[in-house]
Design a protein around this motif. Structure first.
Motif, PDB file in Angstrom:
ATOM      1  N   PHE A   3       0.842  -1.206   0.000  1.00 50.14           N
ATOM      2  CA  PHE A   3       0.000   0.000   0.000  1.00 50.14           C
ATOM      3  C   PHE A   3       0.874   1.252   0.000  1.00 50.14           C
ATOM      4  CE2 PHE A   3      -2.567   3.327   1.929  1.00 50.14           C
ATOM      5  CZ  PHE A   3      -3.753   3.213   1.227  1.00 50.14           C
ATOM      6  N   ALA A   4       1.966   1.226   0.787  1.00 50.72           N
ATOM      7  CA  ALA A   4       2.858   2.387   0.851  1.00 50.72           C
ATOM      8  C   ALA A   4       3.504   2.653  -0.498  1.00 50.72           C
ATOM      9  CB  ALA A   4       3.921   2.164   1.922  1.00 50.72           C
ATOM     10  N   VAL A   5       3.954   1.596  -1.178  1.00 56.51           N
ATOM     11  CA  VAL A   5       4.575   1.768  -2.501  1.00 56.51           C
ATOM     12  C   VAL A   5       3.544   2.269  -3.503  1.00 56.51           C
ATOM     13  CG1 VAL A   5       5.691   0.555  -4.415  1.00 56.51           C
ATOM     14  CG2 VAL A   5       6.359   0.064  -2.065  1.00 56.51           C
ATOM     15  N   GLY A   6       2.327   1.704  -3.465  1.00 53.31           N
ATOM     16  CA  GLY A   6       1.277   2.168  -4.378  1.00 53.31           C
ATOM     17  C   GLY A   6       0.915   3.622  -4.147  1.00 53.31           C
ATOM     18  N   ALA A   7       0.889   4.025  -2.853  1.00 55.99           N
ATOM     19  CA  ALA A   7       0.591   5.434  -2.544  1.00 55.99           C
ATOM     20  C   ALA A   7       1.665   6.346  -3.088  1.00 55.99           C
ATOM     21  CB  ALA A   7       0.444   5.596  -1.035  1.00 55.99           C
ATOM     22  N   LEU A   8       2.921   5.932  -2.987  1.00 56.22           N
ATOM     23  CA  LEU A   8       4.020   6.728  -3.535  1.00 56.22           C
ATOM     24  C   LEU A   8       3.902   6.868  -5.045  1.00 56.22           C
ATOM     25  CD1 LEU A   8       7.092   5.478  -1.449  1.00 56.22           C
ATOM     26  CD2 LEU A   8       5.957   7.721  -1.310  1.00 56.22           C
ATOM     27  N   LEU A   9       3.515   5.776  -5.725  1.00 56.90           N
ATOM     28  CA  LEU A   9       3.350   5.834  -7.174  1.00 56.90           C
ATOM     29  C   LEU A   9       2.202   6.775  -7.556  1.00 56.90           C
ATOM     30  CD1 LEU A   9       3.850   2.048  -8.106  1.00 56.90           C
ATOM     31  CD2 LEU A   9       5.416   3.945  -8.568  1.00 56.90           C
ATOM     32  N   ILE A  10       1.126   6.724  -6.788  1.00 56.88           N
ATOM     33  CA  ILE A  10       0.010   7.648  -7.057  1.00 56.88           C
ATOM     34  C   ILE A  10       0.463   9.090  -6.818  1.00 56.88           C
ATOM     35  CG2 ILE A  10      -2.285   8.381  -6.277  1.00 56.88           C
ATOM     36  CD1 ILE A  10      -2.890   5.441  -5.687  1.00 56.88           C
ATOM     37  N   ALA A  11       1.175   9.306  -5.732  1.00 54.14           N
ATOM     38  CA  ALA A  11       1.675  10.662  -5.440  1.00 54.14           C
ATOM     39  C   ALA A  11       2.638  11.133  -6.512  1.00 54.14           C
ATOM     40  CB  ALA A  11       2.344  10.670  -4.072  1.00 54.14           C
TER      41      ALA A  11
ATOM     42  N   GLY B 220      -8.859   5.220 -12.817  1.00 52.28           N
ATOM     43  CA  GLY B 220      -7.452   5.397 -13.139  1.00 52.28           C
ATOM     44  C   GLY B 220      -7.185   5.084 -14.619  1.00 52.28           C
ATOM     45  N   PRO B 221      -6.541   3.974 -14.857  1.00 55.13           N
ATOM     46  CA  PRO B 221      -5.951   3.077 -13.845  1.00 55.13           C
ATOM     47  C   PRO B 221      -4.636   3.597 -13.278  1.00 55.13           C
ATOM     48  CG  PRO B 221      -5.485   2.259 -16.037  1.00 55.13           C
ATOM     49  CD  PRO B 221      -6.350   3.469 -16.223  1.00 55.13           C
ATOM     50  N   SER B 222      -4.220   3.003 -12.122  1.00 55.40           N
ATOM     51  CA  SER B 222      -2.955   3.391 -11.487  1.00 55.40           C
ATOM     52  C   SER B 222      -1.968   2.237 -11.555  1.00 55.40           C
ATOM     53  CB  SER B 222      -3.203   3.788 -10.022  1.00 55.40           C
ATOM     54  OG  SER B 222      -3.645   2.685  -9.268  1.00 55.40           O
ATOM     55  N   LEU B 223      -0.715   2.576 -11.667  1.00 54.85           N
ATOM     56  CA  LEU B 223       0.326   1.548 -11.783  1.00 54.85           C
ATOM     57  C   LEU B 223       0.401   0.683 -10.526  1.00 54.85           C
ATOM     58  CD1 LEU B 223       2.668   0.300 -13.338  1.00 54.85           C
ATOM     59  CD2 LEU B 223       4.158   2.079 -12.395  1.00 54.85           C
ATOM     60  N   GLY B 224       0.233   1.290  -9.359  1.00 56.13           N
ATOM     61  CA  GLY B 224       0.334   0.538  -8.112  1.00 56.13           C
ATOM     62  C   GLY B 224      -0.723  -0.545  -8.001  1.00 56.13           C
ATOM     63  N   ALA B 225      -1.991  -0.217  -8.299  1.00 58.10           N
ATOM     64  CA  ALA B 225      -3.070  -1.206  -8.216  1.00 58.10           C
ATOM     65  C   ALA B 225      -2.860  -2.343  -9.206  1.00 58.10           C
ATOM     66  CB  ALA B 225      -4.413  -0.525  -8.458  1.00 58.10           C
TER      67      ALA B 225
ATOM     68  N   THR C  66      -8.043  12.473  -6.815  1.00 60.15           N
ATOM     69  CA  THR C  66      -6.918  11.557  -6.584  1.00 60.15           C
ATOM     70  C   THR C  66      -7.209  10.550  -5.469  1.00 60.15           C
ATOM     71  OG1 THR C  66      -5.408  13.319  -7.298  1.00 60.15           O
ATOM     72  CG2 THR C  66      -4.448  11.464  -6.110  1.00 60.15           C
ATOM     73  N   TRP C  67      -7.938  11.002  -4.463  1.00 55.05           N
ATOM     74  CA  TRP C  67      -8.186  10.099  -3.338  1.00 55.05           C
ATOM     75  C   TRP C  67      -8.970   8.848  -3.732  1.00 55.05           C
ATOM     76  CZ3 TRP C  67     -13.116   8.819  -2.012  1.00 55.05           C
ATOM     77  CH2 TRP C  67     -14.155   9.637  -2.472  1.00 55.05           C
ATOM     78  N   LEU C  68      -9.746   8.939  -4.854  1.00 51.49           N
ATOM     79  CA  LEU C  68     -10.479   7.742  -5.297  1.00 51.49           C
ATOM     80  C   LEU C  68      -9.543   6.612  -5.725  1.00 51.49           C
ATOM     81  CD1 LEU C  68     -13.460   9.258  -7.347  1.00 51.49           C
ATOM     82  CD2 LEU C  68     -13.537   8.106  -5.113  1.00 51.49           C
ATOM     83  N   LEU C  69      -8.349   6.964  -6.142  1.00 53.78           N
ATOM     84  CA  LEU C  69      -7.382   5.922  -6.552  1.00 53.78           C
ATOM     85  C   LEU C  69      -6.934   5.039  -5.381  1.00 53.78           C
ATOM     86  CD1 LEU C  69      -5.159   8.096  -8.927  1.00 53.78           C
ATOM     87  CD2 LEU C  69      -6.885   6.418  -9.603  1.00 53.78           C
ATOM     88  N   PHE C  70      -7.077   5.568  -4.163  1.00 52.55           N
ATOM     89  CA  PHE C  70      -6.645   4.781  -3.000  1.00 52.55           C
ATOM     90  C   PHE C  70      -7.652   3.674  -2.643  1.00 52.55           C
ATOM     91  CE2 PHE C  70      -4.179   8.638  -2.576  1.00 52.55           C
ATOM     92  CZ  PHE C  70      -2.953   8.172  -2.141  1.00 52.55           C
ATOM     93  N   VAL C  71      -8.890   3.794  -3.147  1.00 55.13           N
ATOM     94  CA  VAL C  71      -9.904   2.751  -2.843  1.00 55.13           C
ATOM     95  C   VAL C  71      -9.543   1.431  -3.513  1.00 55.13           C
ATOM     96  CG1 VAL C  71     -12.326   2.115  -3.082  1.00 55.13           C
ATOM     97  CG2 VAL C  71     -11.706   4.476  -2.469  1.00 55.13           C
ATOM     98  N   PRO C  72      -9.319   1.369  -4.839  1.00 54.36           N
ATOM     99  CA  PRO C  72      -8.915   0.088  -5.451  1.00 54.36           C
ATOM    100  C   PRO C  72      -7.545  -0.377  -4.949  1.00 54.36           C
ATOM    101  CG  PRO C  72      -8.750   1.884  -7.041  1.00 54.36           C
ATOM    102  CD  PRO C  72      -9.473   2.432  -5.857  1.00 54.36           C
TER     103      PRO C  72
END
Length: 400
Positions: free
Chosen positions: A12-20, A70-75, A31-37
């Motif tokens: 989760f920490a690495v994914g949050a860093l990638l989103i940031a 997103g999609p986001s790389l972390g998820a 942006t906060w919606l990306l933290f749900v998936p």
């Protein structure tokens, strides 16, 4: 659980860093919606080993939501672990379904991208990316699962071989103990029976003169010395190793059975012997079996019978035949005492060389022991061995 929680927190920490850092598709969503998936896929990491199906379900829900926001790389990266865990720890059927489904999805994603972009290069790029995200984790899990199953099968096979080896060892020990018990019984019983009968007669008779008592004591001493000599020979044989244990000088022979008959005569029994056919060299196993059967039969006649005792040894073309007849004493005609170890031993010896053995009452007043032992390799096969089960059952309660 202790390992998966820190792993999920780290993911989760690495994914949050990638989103940031902006590693997601910018569609104007908060942006906060990306933290749900991201949280859903990380929750799957927590239960990856204990509940692989739940792990897969959380991952699918998370990546689906991530596809809309997103999609986001972390998820996406964490979803690959969800697939991997489900294929590795889930049921075998699920692994096969995942492999087929992800392959179809990867091809379908590449084809769709190529069609929408009207460019084959988009097809290739999207196909490779989908393959890396969907198919590669499942293939890796399939390979590791096969290795794990193969290792488990090898361990099970090694345990089975170890159990079989232990059973073989126990069977060998049991066979050796049975053989030793048989040899000890056959060697000692003959001498000790003669000693017991002669000493009992000497003690119960008050009218014996000095010379008669001396002869009885000489016979007792002779049987004692002979018994000790055979015991020492057997102990020495057991201590030998390798081919030395097959020494011909220590093996009793049927042709050397005269001392057996003489000891019974010295005990006061009338023994009549005859040999039919031409005596010849016998196979070692048959020679020893014949000697021990004759020895035990004479011992039983000495303990339970009366004179005369008839002994016949017949040398036929393919076998040697032994027969010992004696009259039962009056108090033995209703049944013979004892545990039956002698009859069991004789029957076993005949069976081991592929021979036949019978023992039982004759005409109500006599007892007959007969054995036919093959002298050729073809007939000496243990598979041809048989015994008279009816006679065995008849005398099981009072075997000699």
């Amino acid at each position: 659980m202790n390992r998966t929680v820190p792993a999920a927190a780290l993911a989760f920490a690495v994914g949050a860093l990638l989103i940031a850092g902006g590693s997601y598709a910018h569609r104007g969503t908060p942006t906060w919606l990306l933290f749900v998936p991201l949280a859903l896929t990380c929750a799957g990491v927590v239960v990856r080993t204990r509940a692989p199906l739940l792990c897969l379900g959380l991952g699918i829900v998370g990546i689906t939501i991530d596809g809309f926001v997103g999609p986001s790389l972390g998820a996406v990266l964490i979803f690959t672990d969800n697939l991997y865990a489900a294929a590795l720890y889930g049921p075998a059927g699920l692994t096969r379904i995942l492999l087929g489904t992800t392959s179809v999805l990867a091809v379908g994603a590449g084809a769709t991208a190529g069609f929408l972009a009207a460019d084959w290069r988009a097809l290739a790029v999207m196909g490779v990316q989908a393959g890396l995200v969907l198919v590669t984790p499942v293939l890796t899990a399939v390979y590791l699962r096969e290795q794990r199953d193969r290792a488990a099968a090898e361990r099970a096979r090694a345990e089975q071989v170890a159990r079989l080896a232990e059973l073989d060892r126990q069977a060998a020990i049991t066979a050796e103990r049975t053989q030793m018990a048989r040899e000890l019984h056959d060697m000692i019983a003959n001498h000790f029976s003669a000693i017991a009968i002669q000493s009992t007669a000497a003690l119960s008779r008050q009218d014996l003169d000095r010379e008669t008592v001396r002869k009885v004591m000489e016979s007792v001493r002779e049987n004692s010395v002979a018994g000790m000599a055979e015991m020492r020979a057997m102990i020495g044989l057991l201590r030998q190793e390798g081919d030395e244990a097959e020494s011909e000088t220590t093996r009793p022979r049927l042709g050397d059975a005269d001392p057996l008959v003489e000891r019974v005569r010295q005990a006061g029994m009338d023994v009549r012997t005859r040999v039919e056919g031409e005596p010849r060299e016998l196979p070692p196993s048959v020679d020893l079996a014949g000697y021990r059967i004759l020895q035990e039969a004479l011992t039983n006649a000495l303990k339970h019978g009366e004179s005369p005792i008839s002994v016949m040894v017949g040398y036929e073309r393919d076998q040697v035949v032994l027969r010992v007849d004696n009259t039962l004493s009056a108090d033995r005609r209703g049944g013979l005492p004892g545990a039956g170890a002698g009859l069991i031993g004789m029957r076993e010896r005949a069976a081991l060389v592929g021979g036949r053995f019978e023992a039982g009452a004759v005409d109500g007043e006599g007892w007959r022991v007969s054995a036919a032992l093959p002298t050729t390799e073809l007939n000496a096969s243990p598979s041809r061995a048989w015994s008279d089960s009816a006679a065995e059952k008849k005398n099981a309660g009072g075997g000699r």
